[in-house]
Enzyme design. Structure first.
Site, PDB file in Angstrom:
ATOM      1  N   TRP A   1       0.803  -1.217   0.000  1.00  0.00           N
ATOM      2  CA  TRP A   1       0.000   0.000   0.000  1.00  0.00           C
ATOM      3  C   TRP A   1       0.838   1.271   0.000  1.00  0.00           C
ATOM      4  CZ3 TRP A   1      -4.975   1.696  -0.183  1.00  0.00           C
ATOM      5  CH2 TRP A   1      -5.223   2.981   0.301  1.00  0.00           C
TER       6      TRP A   1
ATOM      7  N   ASN B   1       0.027   5.754   0.199  1.00  0.00           N
ATOM      8  CA  ASN B   1      -0.869   6.905   0.052  1.00  0.00           C
ATOM      9  C   ASN B   1      -0.073   8.191  -0.095  1.00  0.00           C
ATOM     10  OD1 ASN B   1      -1.171   5.895   2.999  1.00  0.00           O
ATOM     11  ND2 ASN B   1      -2.011   7.902   3.260  1.00  0.00           N
ATOM     12  N   ASP B   2      -0.250   9.174   0.750  1.00  0.00           N
ATOM     13  CA  ASP B   2       0.257  10.523   0.468  1.00  0.00           C
ATOM     14  C   ASP B   2       1.736  10.592   0.057  1.00  0.00           C
ATOM     15  OD1 ASP B   2      -2.061  10.623   1.916  1.00  0.00           O
ATOM     16  OD2 ASP B   2      -1.290  11.907   3.498  1.00  0.00           O
TER      17      ASP B   2
ATOM     18  N   GLN C   1       3.646   7.671   2.147  1.00  0.00           N
ATOM     19  CA  GLN C   1       2.971   6.876   3.159  1.00  0.00           C
ATOM     20  C   GLN C   1       2.905   5.448   2.637  1.00  0.00           C
ATOM     21  OE1 GLN C   1       1.054   8.156   6.370  1.00  0.00           O
ATOM     22  NE2 GLN C   1       3.090   8.928   5.971  1.00  0.00           N
TER      23      GLN C   1
ATOM     24  N   TRP D   1      -4.163  -0.010   3.869  1.00  0.00           N
ATOM     25  CA  TRP D   1      -3.573   1.046   4.696  1.00  0.00           C
ATOM     26  C   TRP D   1      -3.212   0.490   6.078  1.00  0.00           C
ATOM     27  CZ3 TRP D   1      -4.569   3.446   9.327  1.00  0.00           C
ATOM     28  CH2 TRP D   1      -3.946   4.688   9.530  1.00  0.00           C
TER      29      TRP D   1
ATOM     30  N   PHE E   1       3.130   9.393  10.066  1.00  0.00           N
ATOM     31  CA  PHE E   1       2.146  10.009   9.174  1.00  0.00           C
ATOM     32  C   PHE E   1       2.843  11.076   8.321  1.00  0.00           C
ATOM     33  CE2 PHE E   1      -2.438   9.142  10.799  1.00  0.00           C
ATOM     34  CZ  PHE E   1      -2.186   7.785  10.801  1.00  0.00           C
ATOM     35  N   SER E   2       2.020  11.789   7.558  1.00  0.00           N
ATOM     36  CA  SER E   2       2.569  12.670   6.520  1.00  0.00           C
ATOM     37  C   SER E   2       3.357  13.852   7.058  1.00  0.00           C
ATOM     38  CB  SER E   2       1.443  13.177   5.627  1.00  0.00           C
ATOM     39  OG  SER E   2       1.007  12.115   4.822  1.00  0.00           O
TER      40      SER E   2
ATOM     41  N   ASP F   1       0.347  16.462   9.551  1.00  0.00           N
ATOM     42  CA  ASP F   1       0.752  16.809   8.188  1.00  0.00           C
ATOM     43  C   ASP F   1       1.476  18.160   8.071  1.00  0.00           C
ATOM     44  OD1 ASP F   1      -0.708  14.501   7.777  1.00  0.00           O
ATOM     45  OD2 ASP F   1      -2.486  15.535   7.023  1.00  0.00           O
TER      46      ASP F   1
ATOM     47  N   GLU G   1      -6.843  18.138   6.165  1.00  0.00           N
ATOM     48  CA  GLU G   1      -5.599  17.371   5.994  1.00  0.00           C
ATOM     49  C   GLU G   1      -4.583  18.027   5.036  1.00  0.00           C
ATOM     50  OE1 GLU G   1      -7.039  12.849   6.884  1.00  0.00           O
ATOM     51  OE2 GLU G   1      -6.979  13.399   4.779  1.00  0.00           O
TER      52      GLU G   1
HETATM   53  C1  FRU Z   1      -4.216  11.915   4.165  1.00  0.00           C
HETATM   54  C2  FRU Z   1      -3.853  11.307   5.510  1.00  0.00           C
HETATM   55  C3  FRU Z   1      -3.040  12.284   6.327  1.00  0.00           C
HETATM   56  C4  FRU Z   1      -2.266  11.388   7.233  1.00  0.00           C
HETATM   57  C5  FRU Z   1      -1.993  10.210   6.348  1.00  0.00           C
HETATM   58  C6  FRU Z   1      -1.957   8.901   7.056  1.00  0.00           C
HETATM   59  O1  FRU Z   1      -4.455  10.955   3.203  1.00  0.00           O
HETATM   60  O2  FRU Z   1      -5.011  10.932   6.191  1.00  0.00           O
HETATM   61  O3  FRU Z   1      -3.807  13.247   6.995  1.00  0.00           O
HETATM   62  O4  FRU Z   1      -1.088  11.986   7.703  1.00  0.00           O
HETATM   63  O5  FRU Z   1      -3.005  10.181   5.370  1.00  0.00           O
HETATM   64  O6  FRU Z   1      -1.580   7.869   6.213  1.00  0.00           O
END
Ligand code: FRU
Length: 633
Positions: free
Chosen positions: A196, A198-199, A215, A223, A255-256, A328, A375
């Site tokens: 997985w 993400n950001d 991420q 996730w 996290f981000s 973030d 976010e």
């Molecule tokens: C946005 C988010 C951020 C957080 C991260 C966690 O997609 O929710 O706010 O830091 O993903 O994976």
């Protein structure tokens, strides 16, 4: 339930060849109940379904009358259905599967020694298709088969039938395809080699290298276990994935956050010749056993070897908990006041700004509520397109939220004053999120990367892709200052064959692209409506259409767009599982993920309900951006 029906295979018997053993049907779901199978949750009912369930589209492909169908009570029901143990007495296990494409969530699993050794999901289709696992490595062991439905949203169900052990499968087994060559693997959009993503995080350029942290769940395709993955590129197109940069610790999972080059060593963290690279990230307290009971805080990590390895600051966190799941942090340098500024997400639609002289001590400057946004804030200076940076007063500051919406305004080092109350939007697509721009990009470029949140990649070893990097420009328009997004010019590095047309009078039914087939394209077109009700492109069955009467552009989503002067300039980046459409030189974009049918690789340019003039049309075939996973070389 009839566990072992006398289903004989037709075998050509040659005296010297051992005859394949008969098939063993583990379950055909023809009985009124599940026999010895154990159901949990509310998705299975007392026994197998007979075809489609109330409210469901037509279900096909199953054998006989019964099947497992977790659409019971719609998509929202969840649960598991587990078989009694059986011997893996044949080389292959085959079954029929349909339903949702949520890997790991609407799926089936093979359990050996209580470990999931195989898994498969549907393909967002109510048709049950045959699927084969090669189970030779487990031959002779006991196994259980489990049907899993843990998804409550769209396509939150799975259909299963006819689980059979066989030595002669009708469908070839799912083979391990080499990494990056899988059927749904984007070929020029960034994906993690496995699991997985993400950001985008910590986007920073230093000494010829663009760093892309992200991420990442190192342990699975869904996730979780948030860790900073890391990749580098010299051109934003070809990426090498490196070892993880930040792994979870006692303060939380990672996290981000963002990263900068600390050119003046304001942090005092420089220890050799290289400038320190400093990342500020969120430690998500309470998201792991180790961090139980701790709040979300902002922490610092640094690299003294040009971004190769990262050390967490000994006195973390640098910003204690403020509110809720505050997170973030995005850092930028404010040259006039010689201070760093941090944009931070607080809670709901509340954000904040902080300042620091050394990246370690932070003071709050301001809080700000932006309806419709949450976010991943970003905050950066920009010069209006075509103007010169000769005067500090000309510098505008742009603030963006995770969904890409933005505010433009003035920032004096203490206070951000946006020119409008409401955040504006450039990308109206279904899959553009958690946007962040590069710090320290060369030539003053402002390059943004977004996560194409929500794409589906059934049966893939990876999950999720980044959008292709975009260059942002701030332009004066009749409606005030607006951000424009275009793909970075480095896409040209992938240029293959080019096909050009000009001045075509296109009538309904015409398609000058009928000879083209492929999966990777950069398409640029300029249209002038000449009576057409709708016109545009169709890529592997997916329409990108403009309707002059509705002033709307549709492309896996839809955006308001007034093609002033009547001309529509459209550009579409086509990858295996994504389409990014840019209209009017990036005034409006639509980013979308899709799962095109394998047997349709066609392109169309079309007019409906009247003609359209295609002033110019260029289709550039793109070559895959081959990837290297450094940690596996
Ligand atoms: C946005 C988010 C951020 C957080 C991260 C966690 O997609 O929710 O706010 O830091 O993903 O994976």
């Amino acid at each position: 339930m009839r566990p072992f029906p006398p289903l004989l295979l037709v075998i050509v018997s040659l005296p010297t060849v051992a005859r394949a053993a008969d098939d063993v049907v583990i379950a055909d779901f023809e009985s009124p109940d599940y026999g010895g199978w154990v159901a949990t949750g509310d998705a299975f009912g007392a026994g197998p379904a007979r075809g489609a369930l109330p409210g469901q589209m037509a279900v096909s492909g199953y054998l006989g009358r019964g099947l497992v169908n977790t659409y019971l009570n719609g998509d929202k029901s969840t649960g598991t259905l587990t078989s009694p143990p059986f011997d893996l007495s044949r080389d292959y296990l085959t079954f029929l599967i349909g339903g949702g494409a949520h890997a790991g969530r609407t799926c089936v699993e093979l359990l050996v020694d209580d470990r999931t050794v195989r898994t498969a999901a549907g393909e967002d289709n109510e048709h049950l298709a045959p699927f084969t696992w090669d189970v030779r490595e487990f031959k002779g062991k006991q196994a259980r088969f489990r049907v899993v439905d843990q998804e409550t949203g769209g396509w939150g169900h799975v259909n299963v039938d006819q689980i059979t052990l066989t030595d002669a499968p009708a469908t070839p087994p799912a083979v391990e395809v080499p990494l990056y060559q899988e059927a749904y693997r984007p070929q020029f959009h960034f994906t993690a080699a496995r699991n997985w993503l993400n950001d985008p995080n910590g986007l920073v350029f230093y000494k010829g290298e663009y760093h892309l942290f992200f991420q990442h769940n190192p342990k699975g395709v869904n996730w979780g276990n948030m860790t900073w993955g890391h990749a580098v590129s010299s051109d934003l197109v070809h990426w090498r994935q490196r070892d993880h940069a930040l792994i979870p610790d006692a303060l939380g999972t990672m996290f981000s956050g963002s990263a900068v080059v600390d050119w003046d060593n304001t942090s005092g963290l420089q220890s050799g010749d290289e400038k320190p690279l400093v990342a500020i990230y969120t430690a998500a307290g309470g998201t792991s056993d180790e961090s139980k009971g701790k709040p979300f805080t902002q922490c610092l990590a640094y690299s003294t070897d040009a971004g190769h390895t990262w050390t967490k600051y000994a006195r973390n966190p640098v910003l204690p908990h403020v509110r809720g799941e505050n997170r973030d942090p995005k850092i930028a340098w404010h040259a006039p006041s010689k201070r760093w500024v941090m944009a931070l997400y607080l809670d709901k639609d509340d954000f904040a700004f902080y300042a620091s002289a050394d990246l370690k001590k932070w003071e709050q400057l301001q809080t700000m509520t932006v309806p419709g946004c949450s976010e991943c804030p970003d905050f950066f200076p920009m010069i209006v397109d075509g103007e010169k940076a000769d005067d500090a007063a000309k510098v505008k500051w742009v603030w963006t939220a995770a969904n890409g919406r933005y505010l433009v305004g003035e920032f004096d080092g203490t206070r951000f004053t946006p020119e409008s109350r409401d955040a504006r939007q450039v990308d109206f697509g279904n899959n553009y999120y958690a946007v962040q721009t590069y710090s320290d990009a060369p030539d003053g470029r402002r390059i943004q990367v977004g996560w194409m949140r929500g794409g589906r990649y059934p049966r893939m070893p990876f999950n999720q892709q980044m959008a292709f990097p975009r260059e942002l420009r701030l332009k004066r328009t009749d409606d005030g200052l607006r951000l424009f997004n275009t793909p970075v010019r480095e896409i040209g590095l992938l240029r293959g064959k080019q096909h050009d047309w000009s001045n075509l009078a296109l009538a309904p039914g015409d398609n000058p692209l009928s000879d083209l087939r492929g999966e990777l394209f950069d398409v640029e077109a300029e249209f002038e409506p000449a009576g057409a009700r709708a016109f545009g492109l169709e890529i592997r069955g997916e329409r990108i259409a403009y309707s002059p009467a509705d002033h709307r552009l549709t492309a896996l989503g839809s955006a308001p767009l007034d093609a002033k002067g009547g001309t529509l300039r459209l550009r579409v980046l086509v990858d295996r599982t994504s389409l990014e459409a840019f209209a009017q030189d990036g005034e409006v974009c639509l980013s979308g993920c899709f799962l095109p049918p394998a047997n349709n690789k066609q392109l169309r340019v079309f007019a409906e309900g009247g003609n359209v003039r295609v002033r110019s049309l260029r289709v550039t075939e793109l070559t895959p951006a081959l990837r290297v996973l450094e940690t596996e070389r």
